[in-house]
Design an enzyme around this catalytic site. Structure first.
Site, PDB file in Angstrom:
ATOM      1  CG  HIS A 169       8.095  -0.459  -2.058  1.00 25.00           C
ATOM      2  ND1 HIS A 169       8.586   0.794  -1.772  1.00 25.00           N
ATOM      3  CD2 HIS A 169       9.024  -1.321  -1.578  1.00 25.00           C
ATOM      4  CE1 HIS A 169       9.742   0.689  -1.160  1.00 25.00           C
ATOM      5  NE2 HIS A 169      10.042  -0.587  -1.021  1.00 25.00           N
ATOM      6  CG  ASP A 225      14.879  -0.090  -7.113  1.00 23.23           C
ATOM      7  OD1 ASP A 225      16.013  -0.518  -6.845  1.00 23.23           O
ATOM      8  OD2 ASP A 225      13.909  -0.256  -6.369  1.00 23.23           O
ATOM      9  CG  ASN A 276       5.130   0.998   0.764  1.00 25.05           C
ATOM     10  OD1 ASN A 276       5.844   0.074   0.364  1.00 25.05           O
ATOM     11  ND2 ASN A 276       5.230   2.226   0.284  1.00 25.05           N
ATOM     12  CD  GLU A 290       6.854   3.752  -2.846  1.00 27.28           C
ATOM     13  OE1 GLU A 290       6.577   2.669  -2.295  1.00 27.28           O
ATOM     14  OE2 GLU A 290       7.649   4.564  -2.355  1.00 27.28           O
TER      15      GLU A 290
END
Ligand code: PGA
Length: 245
Positions: free
Chosen positions: A142, A71, A140, A147
């Site tokens: 991810h 990313d 979280n 997400e």
């Protein structure tokens, strides 16, 4: 217990980094011209240091590899020290002598980020797919910047970062306002198409999410939980992160 997932638990961060580097090095020796996927973040830095030492000692050779990064923020300039390409050059690529032609990472300056996503996905396919993908995991759940949401993403996508991710990444910036709010990330399907996955996770703060990812229900609310369905995942962790497994 872990379905298809092999878990290697080491005493601490340094041992975890060495173990992960050993696994990577074995794969690289087996396929020197392979396609390797890299991740940014604090977690893989120790592994990258080990790989640099191995390359300097001529134990491994990066001269024939093709790399893809998971990313990149958008918009961001490649010479911005907060960009992921800058991070990779500083923490691995420069020291192991990678040429620009070997490096693939989403373009943080693309005028049309959605078109950039499609182009990036094509590049991965044209390279024959990823042989070994390194992953971290966010607080979280991810992976990449995929997400938590109502559905798993498929291809490389342009995405808004959640508040939790912006907060988590603010530690690398002066403050949360400076963190870009969007990114281009390989999708869950792009990641799942990698032949092998090596996920690194360390520290007590990740214990709960690692438990949910490996042992909880498979749900897009915990994106990493999809890895339970991948045929070849190795998780390298430290004792603190493995505490709830
Ligand atoms: P970290 O990030 O390694 O800095 O904890 C992991 C991630 O967000 O994927």
């Amino acid at each position: 217990m872990f379905r298809n997932i092999r878990v290697v638990t080491e005493p601490d961060y340094d041992a975890m980094s060495r173990a992960a580097a050993e696994i990577f090095a074995e794969a690289l020796k087996e396929k020197p011209n392979g396609v390797y996927g890299f991740a940014t973040g604090g977690t893989p830095v120790g592994m990258y240091k080990e790989l640099i030492s191995m390359a300097e000692a001529s134990e491994i050779d990066f001269s024939q590899v093709t790399t893809f990064n998971l990313d990149e923020y958008h918009p961001i300039n490649p010479d911005d020290p907060q960009s992921y390409i800058y991070f990779m050059r500083q923490n691995l690529f420069n020291a192991v002598g990678l040429k620009d032609s070997q490096i693939n990472i989403p373009n943080g300056t693309a005028a049309d980020p959605v078109a950039e996503c499609a182009a990036y996905e094509d590049k991965i396919l044209n390279a024959g797919g990823i042989d070994l993908q390194i992953l971290g995991i966010g607080n979280n759940g991810h992976i990449g910047f995929n997400e938590p949401s109502e559905a798993f993403t498929a291809q490389t996508n342009y995405t808004a970062l959640t508040e939790m991710t912006v907060k988590a990444n603010a530690r690398f910036f002066n403050n949360a306002d400076e963190v870009p709010k969007h990114a281009i990330t390989m999708g869950i399907r792009s990641i799942m198409l990698a032949k092998r996955i090596l996920l690194l996770c360390g520290g007590e703060g990740k214990a709960s999410i690692l438990h949910d990812a490996l042992l909880g229900p498979i749900t897009p609310l915990v994106p990493a939980s999809i890895l339970q369905t991948h045929p070849n995942v190795t998780v390298v962790t430290d004792k603190a992160a493995a505490a709830l497994l």
